[in-house]
Design an enzyme around this catalytic site. Structure first.
Site, PDB file in Angstrom:
ATOM      1  NE  ARG A  61      -4.253   0.054   4.701  1.00 37.54           N
ATOM      2  CZ  ARG A  61      -4.434   0.125   6.117  1.00 37.54           C
ATOM      3  NH1 ARG A  61      -3.769  -0.143   7.091  1.00 37.54           N
ATOM      4  NH2 ARG A  61      -5.286   1.012   6.534  1.00 37.54           N
ATOM      5  CE1 TYR A 114      17.401  -5.795  -7.123  1.00 39.14           C
ATOM      6  CE2 TYR A 114      16.214  -5.181  -4.899  1.00 39.14           C
ATOM      7  CZ  TYR A 114      16.541  -5.027  -6.246  1.00 39.14           C
ATOM      8  OH  TYR A 114      15.822  -4.298  -7.051  1.00 39.14           O
ATOM      9  CG  ASP A 184      16.312 -12.159  -0.601  1.00 40.14           C
ATOM     10  OD1 ASP A 184      15.683 -12.930  -1.373  1.00 40.14           O
ATOM     11  OD2 ASP A 184      16.217 -11.122  -1.174  1.00 40.14           O
ATOM     12  CE  LYS A 209      13.229 -10.307  -9.065  1.00 37.56           C
ATOM     13  NZ  LYS A 209      12.730  -9.602  -7.908  1.00 37.56           N
TER      14      LYS A 209
HETATM   15  C1  LIG Z   1      17.197 -11.338  -4.232  1.00 40.14           C
HETATM   16  C2  LIG Z   1      16.163 -10.200  -4.563  1.00 40.14           C
HETATM   17  N1  LIG Z   1      15.564  -9.709  -3.209  1.00 40.14           N
HETATM   18  C3  LIG Z   1      14.703  -8.842  -3.548  1.00 40.14           C
HETATM   19  C4  LIG Z   1      14.444  -8.100  -4.507  1.00 40.14           C
HETATM   20  C5  LIG Z   1      13.311  -7.157  -4.553  1.00 40.14           C
HETATM   21  O1  LIG Z   1      12.057  -7.565  -4.838  1.00 40.14           O
HETATM   22  P1  LIG Z   1      11.122  -6.772  -5.701  1.00 40.14           P
HETATM   23  O2  LIG Z   1      11.583  -6.095  -7.018  1.00 40.14           O
HETATM   24  O3  LIG Z   1      10.046  -7.795  -5.845  1.00 40.14           O
HETATM   25  O4  LIG Z   1      10.592  -5.619  -4.773  1.00 40.14           O
HETATM   26  C6  LIG Z   1      15.256  -8.469  -5.680  1.00 40.14           C
HETATM   27  C7  LIG Z   1      14.656  -7.785  -6.856  1.00 40.14           C
HETATM   28  O5  LIG Z   1      15.444  -7.958  -8.024  1.00 40.14           O
HETATM   29  C8  LIG Z   1      16.140  -9.622  -5.590  1.00 40.14           C
HETATM   30  O6  LIG Z   1      16.805  -9.951  -6.532  1.00 40.14           O
END
Ligand SMILES: Cc1ncc(COP(=O)(O)O)c(C=O)c1O
Length: 400
Positions: A61, A114, A184, A209
């Protein structure tokens, strides 16, 4: 040999950073250390490991060699001092908020983000006394920001309208009130944009992604200064525990090796798709930062190497047109997520962004006719044919 030498090229670092022949056995691929715990052989060493006087692995962890190799690779690609991996992108985002925000603080963001991130800001952070508010643009952010704002949060390009934010100016505004500038970087990846070079403090990814790239693992990663990452590791992993597993870390290590090659193929395909369908009669608007008509084109050209693999269409016929289009695509699989080698398609208003409700969606341009395409690495001509065929169903729907 691990190559964290920043003078190496991006492709070299994508292959070598965090890797190297394993000294005990000579294993060429990073071994998957599938173990929850690590013997510390001697009680005094156990005490030192737990007290932080000695570094080493003792519980997955909190750290694992396969996961560590992935962290080192991403830190190298982003040009960061350090990185920490999480079990998902949302695990990374929530760990960041829990580490750096406290009741009474504010978080300012530029939307749209998101949907899961915005949902977390409004539904979870508010419960803990952290107020998250949206600035409509940088001028609005600059006018409203105060010292209560401890974190300024952006995505560029954004999900799903591919809005572009000027990173350097955002960081300047955040720093004017001593707030942490967080972005992000999932859509751009470090191949296209390295936000730390634009004065950002912290950069996060949904590794699910483009970093992974093959749609077979969920994970997240955050990079930044070593002291910030140390704090994040303690709160996010020790106290909260959204830790990445070694199997997933292995898949990400393998995926990132080809990130630059895949990103060029994604960008090639997306550029062709955007240019081909810009002006199509069934489409009111094509969103792609590489089009000179895109409002953020000039900033994107300044801060991105290329314009990414995501394209959105606002179809004239609303939700009916969007459904007909999506149901008639063959190569673009209807699914959320993005950045896989396979092309994917989705309808944000009814899926990823559904929970935000009609008012926020309308304000952010997430219309009923908006479809988002994650352009894969297939032959662009095949993707164009697929889209052309699916658009015919939209045109015939309008004629009915
Ligand atoms: C731009 C973006 N940030 C964060 C996330 C969240 O990521 P996760 O699905 O790996 O938790 C997503 C999910 O689609 C996303 O598109």
């Amino acid at each position: 040999m691990s190559d964290n030498n920043r003078t190496s090229g991006f492709r070299t670092r994508a292959v070598h950073a965090g890797g190297g022949v394993e000294p005990r056995t000579g294993a060429h691929a990073t071994p998957i250390y599938q173990t929850s715990t690590f013997g510390y052989f001697d009680a005094d060493r156990g005490e030192r490991l737990f007290g932080g006087q000695e570094s080493g692995y003792f519980y997955t962890r909190l750290g694992n060699p396969t996961v560590r190799a992935f962290e080192e690779k991403v830190a190298s690609l982003e040009g960061a001092e350090d990185a920490v991996a999480f079990a998902s992108g949302m695990g990374a985002i929530s760990a960041l908020a829990l580490t750096f925000l406290k009741p009474g603080d504010e978080l300012a963001f530029l939307g749209p983000l998101y949907g899961g991130t915005e949902g977390f800001f409004h539904e979870v952070l508010e419960k803990f006394g952290v107020h998250a508010w949206e600035a409509s643009d940088l001028a609005d952010l600059e006018a409203r920001v105060t010292r209560r704002v401890k974190m300024v949060y952006v995505e560029t390009p954004t999900n799903p309208t591919l809005r572009i934010t000027d990173l350097r100016n955002t960081a300047r505004i955040a720093h004017s009130v001593d707030a942490l500038a967080v972005t992000d970087n999932t859509f751009a990846t470090p191949y296209l944009t390295r936000p730390l070079q634009h004065d950002f403090d912290v950069v996060l990814h949904s590794a699910t992604k483009y970093l992974g790239g093959h749609g077979d693992a969920i994970g997240g990663v955050v990079v930044g200064r070593a002291d910030a990452i140390r704090e994040l590791r303690v709160t996010g992993l020790r106290h909260v525990g959204a830790s990445l597993g070694p199997q997933e870390a292995y898949l990400f290590l393998r995926g990132v090796k080809t990130l630059p090659l895949r990103m060029d193929a994604h960008c090639d395909g997306a550029e062709i798709v955007a240019r081909t369908f810009d002006g199509h009669p069934a489409i009111a608007r094509v969103y792609y930062p590489g089009l000179s008509s895109h409002v953020g084109h000039e900033i994107a050209a300044r801060q991105m190497k290329r314009f990414g693999g995501m394209v959105s269409f606002d179809l004239r016929g609303g939700y009916d047109a969007a459904k007909a289009f999506l149901n008639n695509l063959r190569l673009f699989v209807q699914a959320v997520s993005l950045g896989d080698v396979e092309s994917l398609s989705c309808h944000p208003a009814s899926t990823t962004h559904q929970l935000l409700g009609p008012d926020i969606l309308a304000r952010q341009g997430v219309t009923p006719g908006l479809v988002r395409l994650s352009v894969g690495i297939e032959d662009p001509e095949d993707l164009v044919l697929d889209i052309e065929r699916a658009l015919e169903s939209v045109v015939s729907l309008a004629a009915d």
